[in-house]
Design an enzyme around this catalytic site. Structure first.
Site, PDB file in Angstrom:
ATOM      1  N   ARG A 121       0.809  -1.226   0.000  1.00 62.62           N
ATOM      2  CA  ARG A 121       0.000   0.000   0.000  1.00 62.62           C
ATOM      3  C   ARG A 121       0.842   1.276   0.000  1.00 62.62           C
ATOM      4  O   ARG A 121       0.372   2.337   0.397  1.00 62.62           O
ATOM      5  CB  ARG A 121      -0.992   0.007   1.167  1.00 62.62           C
ATOM      6  CG  ARG A 121      -2.023  -1.116   1.092  1.00 62.62           C
ATOM      7  CD  ARG A 121      -3.174  -0.882   2.059  1.00 62.62           C
ATOM      8  NE  ARG A 121      -4.163  -1.926   1.922  1.00 62.62           N
ATOM      9  CZ  ARG A 121      -4.216  -3.023   2.694  1.00 62.62           C
ATOM     10  NH1 ARG A 121      -3.318  -3.192   3.655  1.00 62.62           N
ATOM     11  NH2 ARG A 121      -5.151  -3.921   2.510  1.00 62.62           N
ATOM     12  N   LYS A 143       4.068  11.410 -11.148  1.00 62.12           N
ATOM     13  CA  LYS A 143       3.260  10.590 -12.047  1.00 62.12           C
ATOM     14  C   LYS A 143       3.990   9.289 -12.327  1.00 62.12           C
ATOM     15  O   LYS A 143       5.147   9.290 -12.760  1.00 62.12           O
ATOM     16  CB  LYS A 143       2.997  11.321 -13.363  1.00 62.12           C
ATOM     17  CG  LYS A 143       1.915  12.369 -13.292  1.00 62.12           C
ATOM     18  CD  LYS A 143       1.600  12.899 -14.683  1.00 62.12           C
ATOM     19  CE  LYS A 143       0.447  13.875 -14.673  1.00 62.12           C
ATOM     20  NZ  LYS A 143       0.126  14.365 -16.038  1.00 62.12           N
ATOM     21  N   GLU A 185      11.516  18.205 -24.147  1.00 62.04           N
ATOM     22  CA  GLU A 185      10.830  18.558 -22.905  1.00 62.04           C
ATOM     23  C   GLU A 185      11.405  19.836 -22.290  1.00 62.04           C
ATOM     24  O   GLU A 185      10.720  20.523 -21.541  1.00 62.04           O
ATOM     25  CB  GLU A 185      10.906  17.404 -21.902  1.00 62.04           C
ATOM     26  CG  GLU A 185      10.172  16.142 -22.326  1.00 62.04           C
ATOM     27  CD  GLU A 185       8.657  16.242 -22.138  1.00 62.04           C
ATOM     28  OE1 GLU A 185       8.164  17.298 -21.708  1.00 62.04           O
ATOM     29  OE2 GLU A 185       7.962  15.242 -22.441  1.00 62.04           O
ATOM     30  N   LYS A 227       8.651  23.178 -13.610  1.00 63.53           N
ATOM     31  CA  LYS A 227       7.730  22.084 -13.296  1.00 63.53           C
ATOM     32  C   LYS A 227       7.366  22.099 -11.819  1.00 63.53           C
ATOM     33  O   LYS A 227       6.223  21.816 -11.449  1.00 63.53           O
ATOM     34  CB  LYS A 227       8.332  20.740 -13.678  1.00 63.53           C
ATOM     35  CG  LYS A 227       7.334  19.598 -13.470  1.00 63.53           C
ATOM     36  CD  LYS A 227       7.673  18.344 -14.217  1.00 63.53           C
ATOM     37  CE  LYS A 227       6.516  17.340 -14.136  1.00 63.53           C
ATOM     38  NZ  LYS A 227       6.808  16.088 -14.849  1.00 63.53           N
ATOM     39  N   GLU A 237      -3.459  17.306 -11.060  1.00 64.78           N
ATOM     40  CA  GLU A 237      -4.042  17.734 -12.326  1.00 64.78           C
ATOM     41  C   GLU A 237      -5.555  17.883 -12.235  1.00 64.78           C
ATOM     42  O   GLU A 237      -6.323  17.329 -13.024  1.00 64.78           O
ATOM     43  CB  GLU A 237      -3.669  16.727 -13.428  1.00 64.78           C
ATOM     44  CG  GLU A 237      -3.647  17.329 -14.820  1.00 64.78           C
ATOM     45  CD  GLU A 237      -3.007  16.402 -15.844  1.00 64.78           C
ATOM     46  OE1 GLU A 237      -3.757  15.865 -16.681  1.00 64.78           O
ATOM     47  OE2 GLU A 237      -1.784  16.226 -15.808  1.00 64.78           O
ATOM     48  N   ARG A 242      -1.653  21.942 -14.157  1.00 60.00           N
ATOM     49  CA  ARG A 242      -0.692  20.896 -14.505  1.00 60.00           C
ATOM     50  C   ARG A 242      -0.965  20.325 -15.887  1.00 60.00           C
ATOM     51  O   ARG A 242      -0.046  19.817 -16.556  1.00 60.00           O
ATOM     52  CB  ARG A 242      -0.705  19.788 -13.450  1.00 60.00           C
ATOM     53  CG  ARG A 242       0.359  18.733 -13.697  1.00 60.00           C
ATOM     54  CD  ARG A 242       0.632  17.849 -12.504  1.00 60.00           C
ATOM     55  NE  ARG A 242       1.691  16.896 -12.825  1.00 60.00           N
ATOM     56  CZ  ARG A 242       2.295  16.127 -11.937  1.00 60.00           C
ATOM     57  NH1 ARG A 242       1.964  16.188 -10.658  1.00 60.00           N
ATOM     58  NH2 ARG A 242       3.247  15.282 -12.310  1.00 60.00           N
ATOM     59  N   ASN A 246       1.077  18.996 -20.579  1.00 60.32           N
ATOM     60  CA  ASN A 246       0.799  18.025 -21.640  1.00 60.32           C
ATOM     61  C   ASN A 246       0.892  18.641 -23.035  1.00 60.32           C
ATOM     62  O   ASN A 246       0.493  17.993 -24.021  1.00 60.32           O
ATOM     63  CB  ASN A 246      -0.593  17.415 -21.446  1.00 60.32           C
ATOM     64  CG  ASN A 246      -0.676  16.537 -20.207  1.00 60.32           C
ATOM     65  OD1 ASN A 246       0.234  15.753 -19.932  1.00 60.32           O
ATOM     66  ND2 ASN A 246      -1.739  16.686 -19.441  1.00 60.32           N
ATOM     67  N   HIS A 249       1.581  16.485 -26.069  1.00 59.28           N
ATOM     68  CA  HIS A 249       1.459  15.073 -25.721  1.00 59.28           C
ATOM     69  C   HIS A 249       0.245  14.392 -26.336  1.00 59.28           C
ATOM     70  O   HIS A 249       0.300  13.198 -26.644  1.00 59.28           O
ATOM     71  CB  HIS A 249       1.437  14.910 -24.195  1.00 59.28           C
ATOM     72  CG  HIS A 249       2.779  15.092 -23.560  1.00 59.28           C
ATOM     73  ND1 HIS A 249       3.478  16.279 -23.624  1.00 59.28           N
ATOM     74  CD2 HIS A 249       3.559  14.232 -22.854  1.00 59.28           C
ATOM     75  CE1 HIS A 249       4.626  16.138 -22.971  1.00 59.28           C
ATOM     76  NE2 HIS A 249       4.706  14.915 -22.513  1.00 59.28           N
ATOM     77  N   HIS A 253       1.183  11.311 -28.344  1.00 63.42           N
ATOM     78  CA  HIS A 253       0.793   9.950 -27.970  1.00 63.42           C
ATOM     79  C   HIS A 253       0.101   9.232 -29.126  1.00 63.42           C
ATOM     80  O   HIS A 253       0.240   8.015 -29.285  1.00 63.42           O
ATOM     81  CB  HIS A 253      -0.125   9.978 -26.747  1.00 63.42           C
ATOM     82  CG  HIS A 253       0.610  10.224 -25.468  1.00 63.42           C
ATOM     83  ND1 HIS A 253      -0.043  10.508 -24.288  1.00 63.42           N
ATOM     84  CD2 HIS A 253       1.923  10.236 -25.163  1.00 63.42           C
ATOM     85  CE1 HIS A 253       0.848  10.695 -23.329  1.00 63.42           C
ATOM     86  NE2 HIS A 253       2.046  10.528 -23.837  1.00 63.42           N
ATOM     87  N   HIS A 267       9.750   8.956 -27.246  1.00 65.59           N
ATOM     88  CA  HIS A 267       8.733   9.813 -26.632  1.00 65.59           C
ATOM     89  C   HIS A 267       9.041  11.298 -26.858  1.00 65.59           C
ATOM     90  O   HIS A 267       8.155  12.072 -27.229  1.00 65.59           O
ATOM     91  CB  HIS A 267       8.638   9.524 -25.140  1.00 65.59           C
ATOM     92  CG  HIS A 267       7.683  10.426 -24.418  1.00 65.59           C
ATOM     93  ND1 HIS A 267       6.321  10.409 -24.642  1.00 65.59           N
ATOM     94  CD2 HIS A 267       7.897  11.404 -23.481  1.00 65.59           C
ATOM     95  CE1 HIS A 267       5.723  11.319 -23.875  1.00 65.59           C
ATOM     96  NE2 HIS A 267       6.665  11.928 -23.176  1.00 65.59           N
TER      97      HIS A 267
END
Length: 369
Positions: A121, A143, A185, A227, A237, A242, A246, A249, A253, A267
């Site tokens: 957990r 993330k 980035e 960031k 987000e 935030r 993206n 992205h 993607h 990427h």
């Protein structure tokens, strides 16, 4: 050494940027390494460059490094990779108060962080990013995720590291293509929220990619600071702040999906193409001028990154690429918000974009209109 705090309620941590951090790993991790055995997840490429140094540093301080070495590439960021990593961590008797070291690029950081988030957990982990992309983006902010057959990063969790050590020496081991992918980035932070930094990138981007240590130190530090501000404002987000990270992205993607999430398109290369597409789509919608859109494309292309999707040789149409976006994790109540631009340095979240319009735009970009 630059130290950038990530200020979160009750879970703040530092990002440290400097040379020599891997070689002095125990000095920086301090009390986070509370047991003799230290679990480390990495890949074959990173182990080739850094295992000997890490072994020496930890052993000299009385620790016993325990290694899980994975194949490089997105294929390791899978259900199988997750399951086997969790089983290995359990066999190493990792407890909730322990910290796992993620030594590698974004794949290793994402996989290890997600494994840490679900093991008993939630246990701790330390990010030691070895690629430019991971240092300025994926290692910071919590993330974590794996890929599935339906798409990229669709299963994951927000799980913050206890510490991030961005060793600039690691960038010297990267092939030029990997440095370029990370640079995408870096320039992203200028395009979405800092016109001054974008101008700096126009002047110094080639030096960052070429390995100039001063330029790399500035680029990584400035990117992480940008960031950090956004993550502190909107950790999970939920407010839209935030989501601006993206930029590029959603388009990127879709291109990654079409190329099979493979080395055919890294990427960072996908993000670079995605930012050019986002800029041109913004101009198409009347948000920015065509001149600004092409200035962005020129700055990205001048570094050596791709700017035209025709270069990928895709055997598909615009509708196929738009269909990939239906699996985007940012889909909400049947709509997909797009990060677009009002100007260089001023990104917005547009929640009123029709995917059929996107499909038409992509068809034009593919040169088949």
């Amino acid at each position: 050494m630059a130290i950038i705090p990530i200020d979160l309620a009750g879970r703040s941590y530092d990002v440290r940027v400097n040379e020599g951090l891997i070689a002095s790993l125990p000095d920086h991790c301090g009390s986070l390494l509370r047991k003799k055995r230290v679990p480390i997840v990495t890949d074959n490429n990173v182990a080739h460059h850094w295992r000997e140094q890490v072994d020496y540093a930890l052993s000299a301080s009385g620790f016993e490094p325990r290694w899980r070495i994975l194949p490089p590439g997105e294929g390791s960021k899978s259900w199988t990779g997750l399951s086997e990593t969790v089983d290995w961590l359990l066999s190493e008797e990792v407890e909730r108060g322990d910290h796992i070291i993620a030594l590698g690029g974004g794949v290793i950081g994402d996989l290890t962080g997600f494994a840490a988030s679900i093991l008993k957990r939630g246990c701790g982990f330390i990010q030691v990013p070895t690629t430019l992309l991971a240092q300025v983006d994926s290692s910071v902010g919590g993330k974590t995720a794996i890929n599935t057959s339906a798409g990229k990063n669709l299963v994951g969790a927000f799980h913050q590291p206890a510490l991030v050590l961005a060793d600039l020496d690691a960038l010297g081991t990267l092939p030029r293509r990997e440095r370029l992918a990370g640079y995408a980035e870096v320039i992203k932070y200028g395009i979405l929220g800092d016109a001054e930094f974008f101008g700096w990138c126009e002047e110094n981007g080639a030096a960052v990619v070429a390995g100039d240590s001063e330029a790399q130190h500035y680029a990584v530090t400035r990117s992480v600071a940008a960031k950090a501000r956004i993550v502190a404002e909107d950790e999970r987000e939920t407010t839209g702040a935030r989501a601006l990270l993206n930029l590029g992205h959603t388009f990127g993607h879709a291109l990654e999906a079409q190329t099979g999430f493979s080395d055919r398109l890294l990427h960072g290369e996908a993000v670079a193409l995605g930012m050019v597409l986002a800029a041109r789509f913004s101009a198409r919608k009347g948000y920015i001028s065509n001149g600004d859109a092409e200035r962005i494309a020129h700055a990205i292309g001048a570094s050596g990154l791709p700017t035209e999707i025709t270069s990928l040789g895709l055997n598909c149409g615009g509708q196929t690429l738009a269909d990939h976006m239906l699996h985007d994790k940012k889909m909400d109540a049947g709509t997909l918000p797009f990060v677009l631009l009002r100007s260089i340095g001023d990104a917005i979240l547009d929640k009123d974009v029709a995917l059929n319009d996107v499909a038409d735009f992509l068809q034009e970009q593919l040169g088949a209109a």
